[in-house]
Each structure stands twice: as C-alpha cells, then as structure tokens.
Design an enzyme around this catalytic site. Structure first.
Site, PDB file in Angstrom:
ATOM      1  N   GLY A  67       0.860  -1.180   0.000  1.00  0.00           N
ATOM      2  CA  GLY A  67       0.000   0.000   0.000  1.00  0.00           C
ATOM      3  C   GLY A  67       0.902   1.237   0.000  1.00  0.00           C
ATOM      4  O   GLY A  67       1.857   1.304   0.785  1.00  0.00           O
ATOM      5  N   ARG A 106      10.318  -1.189  -4.590  1.00  0.00           N
ATOM      6  CA  ARG A 106       9.085  -1.354  -5.397  1.00  0.00           C
ATOM      7  C   ARG A 106       8.956  -0.108  -6.269  1.00  0.00           C
ATOM      8  O   ARG A 106       9.083   1.015  -5.768  1.00  0.00           O
ATOM      9  CB  ARG A 106       7.844  -1.538  -4.516  1.00  0.00           C
ATOM     10  CG  ARG A 106       7.659  -2.979  -4.056  1.00  0.00           C
ATOM     11  CD  ARG A 106       6.284  -3.219  -3.493  1.00  0.00           C
ATOM     12  NE  ARG A 106       5.307  -3.561  -4.527  1.00  0.00           N
ATOM     13  CZ  ARG A 106       4.003  -3.674  -4.273  1.00  0.00           C
ATOM     14  NH1 ARG A 106       3.526  -3.466  -3.062  1.00  0.00           N
ATOM     15  NH2 ARG A 106       3.170  -3.996  -5.249  1.00  0.00           N
ATOM     16  N   ASP A 142      -1.595   4.538  -6.305  1.00  0.00           N
ATOM     17  CA  ASP A 142      -0.160   4.442  -6.013  1.00  0.00           C
ATOM     18  C   ASP A 142       0.608   5.629  -6.569  1.00  0.00           C
ATOM     19  O   ASP A 142       1.724   5.908  -6.142  1.00  0.00           O
ATOM     20  CB  ASP A 142       0.410   3.147  -6.578  1.00  0.00           C
ATOM     21  CG  ASP A 142      -0.124   1.978  -5.785  1.00  0.00           C
ATOM     22  OD1 ASP A 142      -1.246   1.540  -6.084  1.00  0.00           O
ATOM     23  OD2 ASP A 142       0.552   1.559  -4.831  1.00  0.00           O
ATOM     24  N   LYS A 195      -3.914  -0.376  -8.529  1.00  0.00           N
ATOM     25  CA  LYS A 195      -3.866  -1.833  -8.694  1.00  0.00           C
ATOM     26  C   LYS A 195      -4.544  -2.277  -9.994  1.00  0.00           C
ATOM     27  O   LYS A 195      -5.607  -1.773 -10.352  1.00  0.00           O
ATOM     28  CB  LYS A 195      -4.541  -2.480  -7.470  1.00  0.00           C
ATOM     29  CG  LYS A 195      -4.576  -3.989  -7.426  1.00  0.00           C
ATOM     30  CD  LYS A 195      -3.221  -4.639  -7.553  1.00  0.00           C
ATOM     31  CE  LYS A 195      -2.224  -4.183  -6.525  1.00  0.00           C
ATOM     32  NZ  LYS A 195      -0.841  -4.655  -6.800  1.00  0.00           N
TER      33      LYS A 195
HETATM   34  O1  MRU Z   1       0.420  -4.000  -4.554  1.00  0.00           O
HETATM   35  P1  MRU Z   1      -0.159  -3.269  -3.377  1.00  0.00           P
HETATM   36  O2  MRU Z   1      -0.969  -4.127  -2.475  1.00  0.00           O
HETATM   37  O3  MRU Z   1       0.888  -2.464  -2.647  1.00  0.00           O
HETATM   38  O4  MRU Z   1      -1.154  -2.227  -4.056  1.00  0.00           O
HETATM   39  C1  MRU Z   1      -1.893  -1.356  -3.250  1.00  0.00           C
HETATM   40  C2  MRU Z   1      -2.829  -0.525  -4.023  1.00  0.00           C
HETATM   41  O5  MRU Z   1      -2.933  -0.616  -5.233  1.00  0.00           O
HETATM   42  C3  MRU Z   1      -3.597   0.529  -3.270  1.00  0.00           C
HETATM   43  O6  MRU Z   1      -4.826   0.785  -3.889  1.00  0.00           O
HETATM   44  C4  MRU Z   1      -2.770   1.823  -3.257  1.00  0.00           C
HETATM   45  O7  MRU Z   1      -1.485   1.608  -2.806  1.00  0.00           O
HETATM   46  C5  MRU Z   1      -3.415   2.853  -2.429  1.00  0.00           C
HETATM   47  S1  MRU Z   1      -3.173   2.558  -0.719  1.00  0.00           S
HETATM   48  C6  MRU Z   1      -3.997   3.683   0.196  1.00  0.00           C
END
Ligand code: MRU
Length: 358
Positions: free
Chosen positions: A54, A90, A242, A253
């Site tokens: 996240g 990441r 993100d 995502k």
């Molecule tokens: O791959 P992840 O689980 O880190 O992806 C998270 C997301 O896509 C969330 O929607 C995004 O980080 C927003 S978190 C408030």
C-alpha cells in the site's frame, strides 16, 4: 483501527529495542503476526515481499528503513546506499521516493551525534502526517456518502478495489476512510470488495479489516463489478492510488481501469482517494510510470488454509503455461469523477489539483 477490538497501527517504532514493528500482511487474514524489522535489509525485504504494502505504508516503512540504516552504521555513504536500495524496492508507488527524499533532505548536513534522533522524529512525523491526512480524506469523502444516503434513504453500496484500507496506510486508509467515518456516524453502508487477483488484497485484507470494524461487506470476483453496476447495486466506487499524475491520471492496482470504464458506462460516480504524498508532479505522461511486473507464481499459485487451518500453497494451472503479472494500470482522468484529498475534493485535472495544492 481495530483488530479483535484492540487499536493498532500498521507500523511503529519500538524505542526500547530500537526496532520497527510491522503487521506481517502476507499472513493475514489467517494469522496475525507482528514482526520486528532490525536492519535496512529487513525493511527492504518487507517492502519487496509485501509484508507491508500500500503506497503510504511503503513510504513510512522506507522512512523507518533509513532509521534502521543509521542504527546499524552511522555513516553517510551507507545511508546513501540504503536510500537508493529502498527506492528500488518497489517501483510504482511514488510515496516511496517521496518519503526517502524527504528523510534525506532532513538529514543532510546533520552531525553524527544528532542524526539518529532527527531521523526517528522525521519518520514519526511522516506517519503522524499520514494519519491526519487519511482522517481528513475520510471527513471530506463522508460528505459524498451522506449526500447519496440523503437522496436514497437506504444503504449506500460502495465498490472498492484492492486494499486502500488502513492496512495500506498507517490508520484509517484512503478509500476506506470515508466508509469508516460514515459507519461511525450511523449511516448504513455496504461495501462490494473486489477480490483483487492475483494477491487477493481485497478478499484477504479489505474484507478482513471491514469485518473487524463491523462494516457490512461482500467479496466479489474481480469481474462481477460490471453486472452489479448494470443492476443498480453500486451507488459509488472509491479506490486508492499508487501514483496520481498532475493531469489527474490515476495509477492503481491492476483492474482499476476496467472498473472505471464500467462505472462510466453505468453513470456511477468513480472517486479516487489519496494523500498529497501520492501525487507525482514531475511525470506528465502516464506511459512513463514504471508499472511493476511481479513474479508469475503469484498468478499460477494460490495460498489458503486447509480444514485444519494449516496454510497451504497450490498450483492452479499447467506448469507449461506462460503468464504475465502486471501489478498496476492507469485510469485516465476523464473516467474519474473526483479526487478526494486531505485538503478537499477536486476535479481530476491539473487545474483541480493545483487549486488545492498551490
Ligand atoms: O500492490 P499493493 O498491495 O501495494 O497495491 C496497493 C494498491 O494498489 C492501493 O490501492 C494503493 O497503494 C493505495 S493505498 C492507500
């Protein structure tokens, strides 16, 4: 927010042990494990393996990763190397670079004697700021839910994708914060939780945290959103992000884009909730966003518990099949009804964002 009735945050600093505590999200919802990160390598590993994930939480973990780098070796070249390695851990969430840059700026020119305390204070201030911002996102987004409820006079059905809940931040979440605020105010809300293949952050994390807070929710397959929208069973969508570009394009995502297309076709409001740390003011074209490609085993294998509550991992399709595991996609600004930020709600456009963030 709460787990089994007890208030938690997703990350905190243990002053006594000089370690960083996290909730290992790879084990949720089946096991609740708090882990100690002792070195910058531990922090990098936690981000890479998605023990923490996240965008805002990745950023906070990177900040504490630099604290750990100083506790290991109070040396400028080691700190610089650590910051480079953290940024690489990441690629897509901009909060990671934002947080490392903010820490390094704060620590530049600081003497060896004071550097650890200043690093700890800055990492704490990054986390406290995120809590405040996410709370404000909730208060701003609450107005939209209230309006729908006032018109409908019945349960507001909200669809969300992935986990942009408190587990993805420090507390409150982004997409879930308006939902938690509405629930706490007594407004009837129900959440359609996209399962979010391949890692199932929706089913494993969003549903779990909503259950713990007593918010009504139903897990659906990623492909079910369309028919629910056609049937009038979705009043609004709220997702996280993100990286949001200054023109309002939203990277989130994988699968978010398809939900936004479906929402547009069905005239359903599609909101994106974000703190300002998720805005990328530099990149102008979404094709320049580094889209993370993760291990294909995340697709070909699934993990769950058997009848004895034992975690098992199994392969679900032929060994010979090739797979491509793109982790994020981009929703063009034209499909986004509005951006819910800590400063208010704005149009997904340069004008909208610059109006709020001068
Ligand atoms: O791959 P992840 O689980 O880190 O992806 C998270 C997301 O896509 C969330 O929607 C995004 O980080 C927003 S978190 C408030």
């Amino acid at each position: 927010m709460k787990i089994e009735g007890k208030e938690y945050r997703t990350i905190w600093f243990d002053e006594k042990k000089q370690t960083v505590k996290i909730i290992d999200q790879t084990k949720l919802p089946h096991q609740f494990i708090i882990k100690d990160l002792k070195t910058v390598k531990d922090a990098i590993n936690a981000i890479t393996t998605m023990e923490v994930r996240g965008a805002p939480l990745i950023g906070a973990t990177a900040a504490y990763g630099l604290v750990l780098s100083i506790t290991e070796k109070n040396d400028l070249s080691y700190l610089k190397k650590s910051s480079e390695n953290l940024i690489k851990s990441r690629p897509t969430a901009i909060n990671l670079k934002w947080s490392v840059d903010r820490m390094m700026k704060k620590l530049s020119g600081v003497n060896d004697k004071d550097i650890l305390k200043i690093a700890i204070d800055e990492a704490k201030s990054i986390t406290e700021e995120d809590v405040r911002f996410c709370k404000n996102i909730g208060l701003n987004g609450l107005k939209i839910i209230e309006e729908i409820f006032d018109n409908k006079k019945d349960t507001v059905n909200i669809l969300t994708h992935c986990n942009a809940g408190w587990l993805a931040t420090i507390d409150w979440g982004t997409a879930t914060s308006p939902i938690y605020h509405a629930h706490q105010k007594g407004i009837k809300v129900h959440v359609w939780v996209d399962e979010t293949r391949p890692r199932n952050q929706g089913a494993n994390l969003t549903s779990y945290e909503l259950n713990e807070e007593g918010v009504s929710n139903t897990v659906i397959t990623d492909n079910a959103g369309g028919i629910l929208m056609q049937r009038g069973q979705v009043d609004m969508c709220i997702v996280g992000t993100d990286r949001t570009l200054s023109n309002g394009d939203v990277c989130n995502k994988i699968g978010t884009y398809l939900k936004a297309l479906s929402a547009k076709d069905n005239k359903i409001p599609f909101y994106v909730a974000l703190p300002s740390s998720t805005i990328d003011w530099n990149i102008k074209d979404h094709k320049e966003i580094p889209i993370e490609e993760r291990n294909s085993e995340e697709l070909s294998h699934v993990e769950g518990v058997d009848e004895n509550n034992k975690i098992k991992r199994i392969r679900i399709y032929p060994q010979k099949s090739k797979s491509l595991n793109l982790a994020f996609d981009v929703t063009p600004a034209k499909l986004v009804t509005g951006l819910i930020t800590e400063k208010g709600i704005c149009e997904a456009s340069e004008k909208g964002l610059k109006g709020l963030f001068k």
